[in-house]
Scaffold this active site. Structure first.
Site, PDB file in Angstrom:
ATOM      1  N   LYS A   1       1.068  -1.099  -0.051  1.00 32.65           N
ATOM      2  CA  LYS A   1      -0.047   0.035   0.082  1.00 32.65           C
ATOM      3  C   LYS A   1       1.007   1.369  -0.051  1.00 32.65           C
ATOM      4  O   LYS A   1       1.766   1.339   0.948  1.00 32.65           O
ATOM      5  CB  LYS A   1      -0.905   0.057   1.374  1.00 32.65           C
ATOM      6  CG  LYS A   1      -1.737   1.373   1.463  1.00 32.65           C
ATOM      7  CD  LYS A   1      -2.911   1.356   2.678  1.00 32.65           C
ATOM      8  CE  LYS A   1      -3.547   2.380   2.754  1.00 32.65           C
ATOM      9  NZ  LYS A   1      -4.739   2.317   3.690  1.00 32.65           N
TER      10      LYS A   1
ATOM     11  N   LYS B   1      -2.020  -1.263  -4.086  1.00 30.62           N
ATOM     12  CA  LYS B   1      -2.959  -0.444  -3.642  1.00 30.62           C
ATOM     13  C   LYS B   1      -2.201   0.944  -3.935  1.00 30.62           C
ATOM     14  O   LYS B   1      -1.273   0.951  -3.114  1.00 30.62           O
ATOM     15  CB  LYS B   1      -3.654  -0.341  -2.358  1.00 30.62           C
ATOM     16  CG  LYS B   1      -4.650   0.879  -2.185  1.00 30.62           C
ATOM     17  CD  LYS B   1      -5.449   0.704  -0.961  1.00 30.62           C
ATOM     18  CE  LYS B   1      -6.224   2.026  -0.364  1.00 30.62           C
ATOM     19  NZ  LYS B   1      -6.490   1.972   0.765  1.00 30.62           N
TER      20      LYS B   1
HETATM   21  C1  PBG Z   1      -7.350   2.972   5.717  1.00 30.13           C
HETATM   22  C2  PBG Z   1      -7.738   3.113   4.229  1.00 30.13           C
HETATM   23  C3  PBG Z   1      -7.504   4.175   3.448  1.00 30.13           C
HETATM   24  C4  PBG Z   1      -8.140   3.464   1.885  1.00 30.13           C
HETATM   25  C5  PBG Z   1      -8.490   2.427   2.334  1.00 30.13           C
HETATM   26  N1  PBG Z   1      -8.221   2.125   3.592  1.00 30.13           N
HETATM   27  C6  PBG Z   1      -7.225   5.616   3.300  1.00 30.13           C
HETATM   28  C7  PBG Z   1      -5.838   5.810   3.669  1.00 30.13           C
HETATM   29  O1  PBG Z   1      -4.841   4.837   3.776  1.00 30.13           O
HETATM   30  O2  PBG Z   1      -5.329   6.944   3.897  1.00 30.13           O
HETATM   31  C8  PBG Z   1      -8.179   4.185   0.767  1.00 30.13           C
HETATM   32  C9  PBG Z   1      -9.415   3.946  -0.158  1.00 30.13           C
HETATM   33  C10 PBG Z   1      -9.490   4.685  -1.359  1.00 30.13           C
HETATM   34  O3  PBG Z   1      -9.024   6.022  -1.617  1.00 30.13           O
HETATM   35  O4  PBG Z   1     -10.421   4.460  -2.114  1.00 30.13           O
HETATM   36  N2  PBG Z   1      -8.320   2.792   6.380  1.00 30.13           N
END
Ligand code: PBG
Length: 325
Positions: free
Chosen positions: A196, A249
């Site tokens: 991520k 991601k």
């Molecule tokens: C954290 C989380 C995020 C997303 C999914 N889970 C936000 C982040 O890491 O700041 C992002 C999902 C998206 O942008 O569609 N709980």
């Protein structure tokens, strides 16, 4: 030997041939639909940064889950926006937390058919908006692990079919796996947000989840977008700790990572077509600058072609309607 013996256009000329030799299939089976649950009753409020997505109270969430299931989408991913936020994100792992209540409501209304996945991360639940416990302005990795494990267990207790940790703390897959196994949830799989990245493409989501950090940013735990080898290390560690599905991601700017991950590990692979990727297409579509429907299908197909088995996407319902035809 080349032209004129070989003419690749021969099999492109007609839709019948194109269908027969198509290499990549996008199916409704590949889709996971993210949903946002909020406290209250009768709430169905559109998220301004993500048109077509809503903050839903549990009653409306159940209706939405039913519709998702009717469209043939196999799974939803639940995000909770709690009533109260505090320093340690207590509502994240409370039996009466918003996600726990939502899980029980969905399971009692829909039964076991629809797979319900939960996002495991503290950022929506902490008043400072960070993904873990803060000690002297830093996230304390090891102090956060038991809280994440507790959160995952309480989701399983409330009926979650799979948990999806998105926090990027080191060692959390192991901590969650141990906690689940100790509590008779050894059958509950973990989908790890393994690679991520610290991405600006999450912008629209942070408004949806009200989870923008009050100070600093997420670069101390999310990955540097410039790194690819490191993503392979993250994935390999998570697999060793017990992840069942690994995720890359965002998706669209990271197709190379998806491709490498599938080639190197050959395990079930998910990719998150995140909020910014969705909202860009929506906005341009609304401006009349591109054909939203075709771009959506092209994007989803490219993520599959790169190697993802599963795609988490806010387009899931729209895509399912087209793919079902
Ligand atoms: C954290 C989380 C995020 C997303 C999914 N889970 C936000 C982040 O890491 O700041 C992002 C999902 C998206 O942008 O569609 N709980």
């Amino acid at each position: 030997m080349g032209f004129p013996v070989h003419r690749l256009r021969r099999l492109r000329e007609r839709e019948g041939f194109r269908r027969m030799v198509r290499e990549t299939r996008l199916s409704v089976d590949n889709l996971i639909y993210p949903l946002f649950v909020v406290p209250g009753k009768g709430v169905r409020q559109e998220i301004s940064t993500m048109p077509g997505n809503y903050h839903l109270s549990i009653d409306n969430l159940v209706l939405e889950a039913e519709e998702t299931s009717r469209l043939g989408i196999p799974a939803i991913l639940l995000f909770g926006i709690p009533e109260h936020k505090d320093e340690v994100g207590s509502e994240a792992y409370s039996e009466d937390g918003i996600v726990q209540k939502a899980l029980r409501a969905i399971k009692s209304a829909l039964g076991p058919g629809l797979i319900v996945i939960t996002d495991v991360c503290l950022c929506e639940y902490t008043d400072h908006g960070h993904c873990g416990v803060i000690r002297e302005e830093h996230i304390d990795n090891d102090a956060t692990l038991p809280l994440l494990a507790q959160m995952a267990r309480s989701h399983a207790e409330a009926g979650a079919d799979m948990v999806a940790p998105s926090d990027m703390m080191d060692g959390r897959i192991q901590a969650i796996r141990e906690e689940l196994d100790k509590n008779n949830f050894s059958h509950v799989p973990i989908m790890s947000y393994a690679a991520k990245y610290a991405s600006a493409f999450y912008g629209p989501f942070r408004q949806a989840a009200l989870s923008t950090p009050k100070f600093g940013d997420r670069r101390s735990h999310q990955m540097d977008p410039a790194n690819a080898d490191e993503a392979m290390r993250e994935i390999s560690l998570d697999l060793r700790e017990g992840a069942d599905i690994v995720m890359v991601k965002p998706a669209l700017s990271y197709l190379d990572i998806i491709y490498r991950a599938k080639q190197e590990f050959g395990v079930p692979l998910a990719a998150y077509n995140v909020s910014g990727e969705y909202s860009m297409v929506k906005a341009a579509g609304r401006m009349g600058w591109l054909d939203e429907e075709r771009v959506m299908l092209e994007v989803l197909c490219s993520i599959r072609r790169a190697g993802a088995d599963l795609i988490l996407t806010y387009f899931a319902k729209e895509a399912a309607k087209l793919l079902g035809k």
